[in-house]
Design a protein around this motif. Structure first.
Motif, PDB file in Angstrom:
ATOM      1  N   PRO A 208      -0.992   4.114 -17.484  1.00 45.92           N
ATOM      2  CA  PRO A 208      -0.551   3.060 -16.561  1.00 45.92           C
ATOM      3  C   PRO A 208      -0.279   3.556 -15.151  1.00 45.92           C
ATOM      4  CG  PRO A 208       1.321   3.857 -17.770  1.00 45.92           C
ATOM      5  CD  PRO A 208       0.140   4.670 -18.246  1.00 45.92           C
ATOM      6  N   ASP A 209      -0.743   4.760 -14.821  1.00 47.11           N
ATOM      7  CA  ASP A 209      -0.434   5.340 -13.519  1.00 47.11           C
ATOM      8  C   ASP A 209      -1.595   5.229 -12.546  1.00 47.11           C
ATOM      9  OD1 ASP A 209       2.122   6.208 -14.334  1.00 47.11           O
ATOM     10  OD2 ASP A 209       1.198   7.884 -15.401  1.00 47.11           O
ATOM     11  N   ALA A 210      -2.453   4.226 -12.737  1.00 47.37           N
ATOM     12  CA  ALA A 210      -3.615   4.068 -11.867  1.00 47.37           C
ATOM     13  C   ALA A 210      -3.190   3.843 -10.426  1.00 47.37           C
ATOM     14  CB  ALA A 210      -4.476   2.901 -12.342  1.00 47.37           C
ATOM     15  N   GLY A 211      -3.916   4.484  -9.531  1.00 46.73           N
ATOM     16  CA  GLY A 211      -3.700   4.200  -8.125  1.00 46.73           C
ATOM     17  C   GLY A 211      -4.319   2.858  -7.774  1.00 46.73           C
ATOM     18  N   THR A 212      -3.765   2.203  -6.776  1.00 48.06           N
ATOM     19  CA  THR A 212      -4.339   0.954  -6.263  1.00 48.06           C
ATOM     20  C   THR A 212      -4.479   1.072  -4.759  1.00 48.06           C
ATOM     21  OG1 THR A 212      -2.173  -0.121  -6.006  1.00 48.06           O
ATOM     22  CG2 THR A 212      -3.315  -0.414  -8.110  1.00 48.06           C
ATOM     23  N   TYR A 213      -5.425   0.326  -4.213  1.00 48.44           N
ATOM     24  CA  TYR A 213      -5.673   0.394  -2.774  1.00 48.44           C
ATOM     25  C   TYR A 213      -6.181  -0.951  -2.281  1.00 48.44           C
ATOM     26  CZ  TYR A 213      -7.563   1.723   1.771  1.00 48.44           C
ATOM     27  OH  TYR A 213      -7.826   1.786   3.122  1.00 48.44           O
ATOM     28  N   SER A 214      -5.681  -1.384  -1.137  1.00 49.22           N
ATOM     29  CA  SER A 214      -6.235  -2.563  -0.482  1.00 49.22           C
ATOM     30  C   SER A 214      -6.071  -2.414   1.020  1.00 49.22           C
ATOM     31  CB  SER A 214      -5.540  -3.849  -0.957  1.00 49.22           C
ATOM     32  OG  SER A 214      -4.208  -3.908  -0.480  1.00 49.22           O
ATOM     33  N   ILE A 215      -6.996  -2.998   1.758  1.00 48.12           N
ATOM     34  CA  ILE A 215      -6.916  -3.014   3.213  1.00 48.12           C
ATOM     35  C   ILE A 215      -7.450  -4.339   3.717  1.00 48.12           C
ATOM     36  CG2 ILE A 215      -9.179  -1.929   3.572  1.00 48.12           C
ATOM     37  CD1 ILE A 215      -7.867  -0.444   5.967  1.00 48.12           C
ATOM     38  N   GLU A 216      -6.817  -4.852   4.754  1.00 46.46           N
ATOM     39  CA  GLU A 216      -7.268  -6.080   5.394  1.00 46.46           C
ATOM     40  C   GLU A 216      -7.221  -5.876   6.899  1.00 46.46           C
ATOM     41  OE1 GLU A 216      -6.087 -10.390   4.269  1.00 46.46           O
ATOM     42  OE2 GLU A 216      -4.788  -9.888   5.972  1.00 46.46           O
ATOM     43  N   LEU A 217      -8.333  -6.141   7.565  1.00 46.35           N
ATOM     44  CA  LEU A 217      -8.425  -6.098   9.021  1.00 46.35           C
ATOM     45  C   LEU A 217      -8.619  -7.520   9.509  1.00 46.35           C
ATOM     46  CD1 LEU A 217     -10.742  -2.977   9.542  1.00 46.35           C
ATOM     47  CD2 LEU A 217      -8.254  -3.058   9.303  1.00 46.35           C
ATOM     48  N   LYS A 218      -7.648  -8.004  10.278  1.00 46.65           N
ATOM     49  CA  LYS A 218      -7.619  -9.416  10.665  1.00 46.65           C
ATOM     50  C   LYS A 218      -7.534  -9.537  12.178  1.00 46.65           C
ATOM     51  CE  LYS A 218      -3.864 -11.520   9.510  1.00 46.65           C
ATOM     52  NZ  LYS A 218      -2.828 -12.155   8.658  1.00 46.65           N
ATOM     53  N   ARG A 219      -8.427 -10.336  12.758  1.00 45.57           N
ATOM     54  CA  ARG A 219      -8.412 -10.563  14.196  1.00 45.57           C
ATOM     55  C   ARG A 219      -7.161 -11.342  14.586  1.00 45.57           C
ATOM     56  NH1 ARG A 219     -13.975 -12.251  15.694  1.00 45.57           N
ATOM     57  NH2 ARG A 219     -13.376 -14.252  14.801  1.00 45.57           N
ATOM     58  N   VAL A 220      -6.423 -10.854  15.559  1.00 43.03           N
ATOM     59  CA  VAL A 220      -5.147 -11.462  15.928  1.00 43.03           C
ATOM     60  C   VAL A 220      -5.339 -12.842  16.540  1.00 43.03           C
ATOM     61  CG1 VAL A 220      -3.143 -11.235  17.459  1.00 43.03           C
ATOM     62  CG2 VAL A 220      -3.979  -9.240  16.183  1.00 43.03           C
ATOM     63  N   ASP A 222      -7.411 -15.401  16.146  1.00 38.60           N
ATOM     64  CA  ASP A 222      -7.649 -16.579  15.304  1.00 38.60           C
ATOM     65  C   ASP A 222      -7.379 -16.332  13.825  1.00 38.60           C
ATOM     66  OD1 ASP A 222      -9.753 -14.958  14.625  1.00 38.60           O
ATOM     67  OD2 ASP A 222     -11.328 -16.331  15.263  1.00 38.60           O
ATOM     68  N   GLN A 223      -6.817 -15.134  13.505  1.00 38.29           N
ATOM     69  CA  GLN A 223      -6.467 -14.774  12.125  1.00 38.29           C
ATOM     70  C   GLN A 223      -7.684 -14.666  11.203  1.00 38.29           C
ATOM     71  OE1 GLN A 223      -2.884 -14.120  11.212  1.00 38.29           O
ATOM     72  NE2 GLN A 223      -3.313 -13.808  13.390  1.00 38.29           N
ATOM     73  N   SER A 224      -8.865 -14.527  11.775  1.00 40.90           N
ATOM     74  CA  SER A 224     -10.064 -14.346  10.954  1.00 40.90           C
ATOM     75  C   SER A 224     -10.059 -12.963  10.312  1.00 40.90           C
ATOM     76  CB  SER A 224     -11.333 -14.496  11.807  1.00 40.90           C
ATOM     77  OG  SER A 224     -11.452 -15.794  12.309  1.00 40.90           O
ATOM     78  N   ILE A 225     -10.383 -12.897   9.026  1.00 43.44           N
ATOM     79  CA  ILE A 225     -10.454 -11.622   8.321  1.00 43.44           C
ATOM     80  C   ILE A 225     -11.823 -11.001   8.591  1.00 43.44           C
ATOM     81  CG2 ILE A 225     -10.432 -10.503   6.069  1.00 43.44           C
ATOM     82  CD1 ILE A 225      -8.485 -12.666   5.144  1.00 43.44           C
TER      83      ILE A 225
END
Length: 362
Positions: A208-220, A222-225
């Motif tokens: 149960p010690d799996a690493g997790t990763y996420s990233i989000e780059l969002k334009r300020v 208009d909040q577009s991803i």
């Protein structure tokens, strides 16, 4: 604006109650050598967290300064690199050059990612409208191990590369070689402020010690991803590593210098948050059962009546509350309307967080 400030204030209180260790680095408009002092005072008090090629210039040139940005309405950091004169941290290297800030072994412990810990990195950056890259690397962010077998190879890298069209890439290395996880057109990033949110659990790839990763780059604006990526079970801990550190700035190859120009990148609002999420042993000690995790549909919580809770609130990785409901002895969290990603579940008493856990929505 008042409502936004109130939300920010209340959210900071929530983070404090959850025992988040959050470190903020914001430009204050001082400029010049004082900028280095400001960075060091946050990232490595009494030491040097700036890797710059100032000595390449006669007279010496300050490669990080500050300016007021009218779009954000705040002071921001400006990173410079010059093609003809700059080296790699004044060490004489001519095939590459860098101007970066970092955390490292002299930094406080709450700036060092360690195995089993979840850390949220946030920042804003702006590439110039005329930003130029070569077919080689132009890194603007890295997560890099200190110590161990693969300390010379960053685990995660955001880099820009000349192509058709030019692109920005997210690259990953489990050992001593990198692969590209996702890439996208660089054009929508140019001349725009972009907000980055990167969440990582430092762990192996064995449950149960799996690493997790996420990233989000969002334009300020208009909040577009512009870019998003999530991996709910990966290896985010290299063999014999001591800790992992973040780096930001400009680090680029000079092997095709004809493609490059004197460059600047703006950065703002650096944040490093260590999450004190409840681990499996602590959940078991309280008698609370949370399953399945990760989940593709509903999340089930049993035995909440063993501890006094008023309600349950769900926040995404940016801190936005996306769901709130009454805490019953056995509760069901309907996650079908949630996007894939990492979420924090707060168990509240009198509307204040008693403790928090984490779950992943596939």
């Amino acid at each position: 604006m008042k409502e936004f400030k109130l939300f920010t204030f209340l959210f900071c209180i929530i983070l404090t109650q959850l025992s988040y260790a959050q470190v903020l680095l914001d430009a204050d408009g001082s400029g010049g050598v004082d900028t280095y002092d400001l960075i060091n005072s946050v990232f490595a008090p009494g030491y040097d967290a700036v890797e710059e090629p100032d000595c390449s210039h006669t007279p010496t040139f300050q490669h990080i300064d500050e300016l007021f940005d009218a779009t954000l309405g705040i002071n921001v950091f400006r990173f410079y690199l010059h093609v003809a004169t700059d080296t790699d941290r004044c060490n004489g290297s001519t095939d590459r050059q860098r101007n970066e800030i970092k955390t490292y072994d002299k930094s406080p412990d709450n700036l060092k990612g360690v195995e089993g810990e979840t850390v949220i990195y946030k920042w804003k950056f702006k590439l110039d409208a005329g930003f130029q890259v070569s077919p080689n690397f132009t890194h603007i962010h890295q997560l890099k191990s200190v110590g161990g077998l693969y300390s010379s190879m960053p685990m995660y890298t955001l880099t820009c590369r000349k192509s058709t069209p030019d692109r920005i890439e997210l690259r990953y290395a489990e050992t001593n070689s990198q692969t590209t996880l996702i890439q996208t057109d660089l054009a929508p990033f140019k001349g725009e402020w972009v907000e980055a949110t990167e969440t990582i659990k430092y762990g192996t790839n064995s449950s149960p010690d799996a690493g997790t990763y996420s990233i989000e780059l969002k334009r300020v604006s208009d909040q577009s991803i512009l870019l998003t990526y999530t991996d709910n079970a990966t290896k985010n801990w290299q063999i014999d590593a001591e800790f992992v550190r973040p780096k930001w700035g400009i680090y680029r190859s000079l092997n095709n210098a004809q493609d490059l120009r004197d460059e600047e990148v703006l950065f703002a609002n650096f944040s490093v948050e260590e999450s004190s999420t409840l681990n499996i042993e602590e959940i078991n000690r309280h008698g609370i059962i949370l399953y399945p995790n990760p989940t593709s549909d509903d999340l089930f919580i049993k035995n909440l009546d063993k501890i006094e809770f008023d309600n349950i609130a769900i926040h995404d990785i940016t801190g936005k509350q996306v769901l709130k409901q009454e805490a019953l002895g056995n509760s069901i969290i309907v996650t079908s309307k949630l996007k894939s990603g990492i979420y924090f579940i707060n168990f509240n008493n009198n509307n204040l967080p008693t403790f928090t856990s984490k779950f992943v929505k596939n």
